[in-house]
Motif scaffolding. Structure first.
Motif, PDB file in Angstrom:
ATOM      1  N   CYS A 125       0.850  -1.182   0.000  1.00 51.71           N
ATOM      2  CA  CYS A 125       0.000   0.000   0.000  1.00 51.71           C
ATOM      3  C   CYS A 125       0.893   1.241   0.000  1.00 51.71           C
ATOM      4  O   CYS A 125       1.789   1.355   0.836  1.00 51.71           O
TER       5      CYS A 125
ATOM      6  N   CYS B 299       0.559   3.121   3.697  1.00 58.11           N
ATOM      7  CA  CYS B 299       1.078   2.595   4.974  1.00 58.11           C
ATOM      8  C   CYS B 299       2.142   1.521   4.775  1.00 58.11           C
ATOM      9  O   CYS B 299       2.708   1.018   5.732  1.00 58.11           O
TER      10      CYS B 299
ATOM     11  N   CYS C  40      -7.266  -0.392   1.561  1.00 60.41           N
ATOM     12  CA  CYS C  40      -6.210  -1.084   2.304  1.00 60.41           C
ATOM     13  C   CYS C  40      -6.799  -1.563   3.624  1.00 60.41           C
ATOM     14  O   CYS C  40      -7.428  -0.786   4.341  1.00 60.41           O
TER      15      CYS C  40
ATOM     16  N   CYS D  52      -4.802   0.544   6.554  1.00 57.33           N
ATOM     17  CA  CYS D  52      -4.959   1.978   6.809  1.00 57.33           C
ATOM     18  C   CYS D  52      -6.282   2.533   6.274  1.00 57.33           C
ATOM     19  O   CYS D  52      -6.620   3.684   6.545  1.00 57.33           O
TER      20      CYS D  52
HETATM   21 ZN    ZN Z   1      -2.503   1.104   3.725  1.00 57.60          ZN
END
Ligand code: ZN
Length: 251
Positions: free
Chosen positions: A208, A211, A232, A235
Motif C-alpha cells: 500500500c 502505509c 487497504c 490503513c
Molecule cells: Zn494502507
C-alpha cells in the motif's frame, strides 16, 4: 445520483485519483502560505525587539554621557574652590586656619581624582555600549533585508497561488461531480485522518502506497482489474494500480 451511476468504477477511480492529486496540490499551496506569514510576523517581532534594544542602549549611553557631564562640572567646581582656597591661604591668620584650608584643598583634589576615575570608567562603558549598539544596528539591518525578501516572496506566492487555487478548486469540484456521494464521504474522512492528506494511493512495490502494508497477489490483481473500489485493510486508504495512478496528470 442517477448521473453518477453512469460512470464505471474505472472512471470513478480516475476521478478519485484526479481529486486526490488536485487536493494534494491545494494542500501544498496551503503549506506554502501557512509558513510564510508566520515567518514574516516572527521577523517583524524580532525587528521590533532589536529596535527596542537599540533604543535601550542609546538611552544608557545618553545617561552615561550625562553622568560624565556632571562629573566634569564637579571637577570644574572643585577647581574653582581650590583657587578660592589658594587665595584665602595667602592671608591666613594662624596655623590652624592654614591647616583647615589645606585640608579643604586636599578634599577637593580627591574629589577631582574620583571624578576623573568615574569619567574614565564611564568612557570605557560607553565604548562597550557603542559596540553593542553597532551589533544591534547590524542585526536590524540583516533582519530587515530578510524581512523584505520574505514579504515579497509571500506577495508573489499569494499572487501566483490565487490563480492556481481557483484553477485547482474548480478541478476538484469537477472531479467530485464524477464520484458518488458515499465514496466522497469516505474519501474526505480518510483524508482528514491522515496528516499528509492522502486518501487515494497507488500500489508501490507490492505494498500500500500509504502505509506500506504488503498487498497479497490476489488483491493486487483485483486492483488492476478496476472493477471495484478496494481499500487497504490496514490503513483504510483507497488503493489504485500504479498505471492508472500515473496516467492522471494534474497541471
Ligand atoms: Zn494502507
Amino acid at each position: 445520483m442517477s448521473q453518477v451511476k453512469e460512470y464505471s468504477v474505472e472512471e470513478k477511480l480516475f476521478s478519485l485519483i484526479t481529486l486526490q492529486k488536485v487536493n494534494s496540490k491545494l494542500d501544498g499551496i496551503q503549506i506554502l502560505k501557512g509558513e510564510l506569514p508566520i515567518e514574516v510576523s516572527d521577523l517583524e517581532d524580532e525587528i521590533a525587539g532589536l529596535h527596542a534594544r537599540q533604543q535601550r542602549i542609546e538611552e544608557e549611553i545618553n545617561g552615561m554621557q550625562q553622568f560624565i557631564n556632571d562629573k566634569n562640572q564637579t571637577i570644574k567646581d572643585a577647581g574653582e574652590l581650590i583657587k578660592k582656597y589658594e587665595k584665602q591661604s595667602e592671608n591666613v591668620k594662624n596655623n590652624r586656619e592654614f591647616e583647615a584650608i589645606n585640608k579643604e584643598m586636599e578634599m577637593q583634589s580627591l574629589e577631582i581624582k574620583l571624578a576623573e576615575k568615574h569619567i574614565k570608567d564611564a568612557t570605557e562603558d560607553i565604548g562597550e555600549k557603542g559596540k553593542q549598539l553597532e551589533l544591534a544596528k547590524k542585526a536590524v539591518a540583516t533582519k530587515e533585508t530578510n524581512l523584505k525578501a520574505k514579504k515579497s516572496e509571500l506577495e508573489k506566492i499569494i499572487e501566483e497561488t490565487d490563480k492556481e487555487e481557483k484553477h485547482y478548486t474548480k478541478m476538484a469540484d469537477d472531479a467530485r461531480e464524477k464520484v458518488d456521494e458515499r465514496l466522497l464521504i469516505s474519501y474526505d474522512r480518510i483524508r482528514k485522518n491522515y496528516r499528509n492528506g492522502l486518501a487515494v494511493v497507488p500500489v508501490e512495490r507490492d505494498s500500500c502506497g500509504g502505509c506500506y502494508n504488503a498487498i497479497p497477489p490476489q488483491k493486487q490483481s483485483d486492483i488492476k482489474q478496476r472493477k471495484k473500489i478496494i481499500v487497504c485493510e490496514n490503513c483504510g486508504r483507497i488503493i489504485v494500480d500504479d498505471e492508472l495512478n500515473d496516467s492522471v496528470e494534474v497541471s
